[in-house]
Design an enzyme around this catalytic site. Structure first.
Site, short mmCIF file in Angstrom:
data_model
loop_
_atom_site.label_atom_id
_atom_site.label_comp_id
_atom_site.label_asym_id
_atom_site.label_seq_id
_atom_site.Cartn_x
_atom_site.Cartn_y
_atom_site.Cartn_z
N HIS A 106 69.27 -8.68 37.18
CA HIS A 106 69.89 -7.52 37.49
C HIS A 106 70.85 -6.95 36.06
CE1 HIS A 106 74.40 -5.96 38.33
NE2 HIS A 106 73.42 -4.92 39.00
N SER A 107 70.48 -5.82 35.82
CA SER A 107 71.20 -5.37 34.71
C SER A 107 70.97 -5.84 33.44
CB SER A 107 72.81 -5.22 34.90
OG SER A 107 73.52 -4.52 33.88
#
Length: 308
Positions: A106-107
């Site tokens: 994520h990210s």
């Protein structure tokens, strides 16, 4: 449901030269290995709601990156950079004795996942990027400015004899986290604070290293990003949130960079989809993301490789 996780969650510790990397494990001992990497200033609690909805045939290891959650902080004077996190991934999977695995990032975790998959393509069979483009290219004209800023921040920090962390009540800590991430739900705030706070006399302090706030001094250009992207041999799934990371960069140059990266994935027959939600949709509303990720894992990993 037979397709979702029912196994107990256990804690994990992997030794590294400066201490340990901590994390959590879901799934059977001999399940297909999946490493889960969280975003900047978060911790592995970001996967608490998503992983139970993913295929039970996999063994999910979600780790706190160095300087985050319960993992050790880097030694004094050492920078936090994407290549350093990539080296950490190699240390972690070597410690787990994994030679072939999938990654969900994520990210910032997605950027680490993509770079690792480019440098060690033979080790990764599938990559899921959650509201991440896999690379964060910088305008070459900004490189010197960013590098100097990051170095100056570290040098100033080095001169402080002891950096005392601010002590919060739990409620004030929750308010601060929510102010920094206003799209987080109340439950998501609580989940991130489980590993994001350490109790001290008089209240709580944030567990993450203050140095993770400094500018990342190792940046790459769009051309370098595309070259790395071309070296990824794994199947890639990009799940963008329609109100997520990309929506924060309306300016023309940033849009051009991200559009070029996304086209690069499409040109190589990777999958790019957009889901309704914000940057933390996988945590706030995992039911939106889970079916997309589950189908990808079943198609690209579980159905492709016999268990050994």
């Amino acid at each position: 449901m037979s397709s979702t996780m029912t196994q107990a969650v256990s804690e994990l510790s992997v030794p590294v030269p400066w201490g340990e990397v901590r994390g959590k494990v879901w799934g059977p001992d001999h399940g297909r290995p999946v490493l889960c990497l969280h975003g900047w200033a978060d911790n592995c609690g970001t996967f608490n709601t998503l992983i139970p909805l993913l295929p039970k045939e996999c063994r999910y290891v979600a780790v706190d990156a160095a300087g985050h959650g319960f993992s050790s902080h880097r030694p004094p004077g050492v920078f936090y950079s994407f290549p350093a996190y990539v080296a950490d991934v190699r240390r972690i999977v070597d410690g787990l004795q994994w030679t072939k695995f999938s990654i969900i990032g994520h990210s910032m975790g997605g950027n680490i996942a993509a770079m690792f998959s480019a440098l060690y393509p033979e080790m990764v069979d599938a990559v899921v990027l959650l509201d991440s483009f896999g690379f964060l290219p910088i305008d070459p004209t900004e490189t010197s400015k960013v590098m100097r800023q990051g170095m100056d921040e570290m040098l100033q920090y080095d001169k402080k004899t002891e950096e005392k962390k601010r002590v919060y009540t739990y409620e004030k800590a929750a308010e601060r986290l929510l102010a920094a991430n206003p799209t987080l739900s109340e439950q998501s705030v609580r989940l991130l604070l489980e590993r994001g706070l350490v109790q001290v006399e008089g209240g709580f302090v944030f567990s993450r290293d203050l140095r993770v706030n400094f500018k990342n001094i190792v940046r790459i250009s769009l051309e370098q990003s595309l070259e790395m992207q071309s070296r990824i041999k794994a199947s890639v799934l990009v799940v963008l949130a329609d109100k997520g990371f990309g929506a924060k960069f309306p300016e023309t140059n940033r849009q051009k960079l991200t559009s070029t990266l996304l086209q690069g994935y499409r040109d190589r027959n990777h999958t790019v989809v957009t889901a309704p939600g914000d940057h933390h949709v996988h945590l706030n509303d995992p039911e939106v993301v889970a079916p997309i990720v589950s189908d990808f894992l079943r198609t690209k990993v579980i159905s492709q490789q016999p268990l050994t």
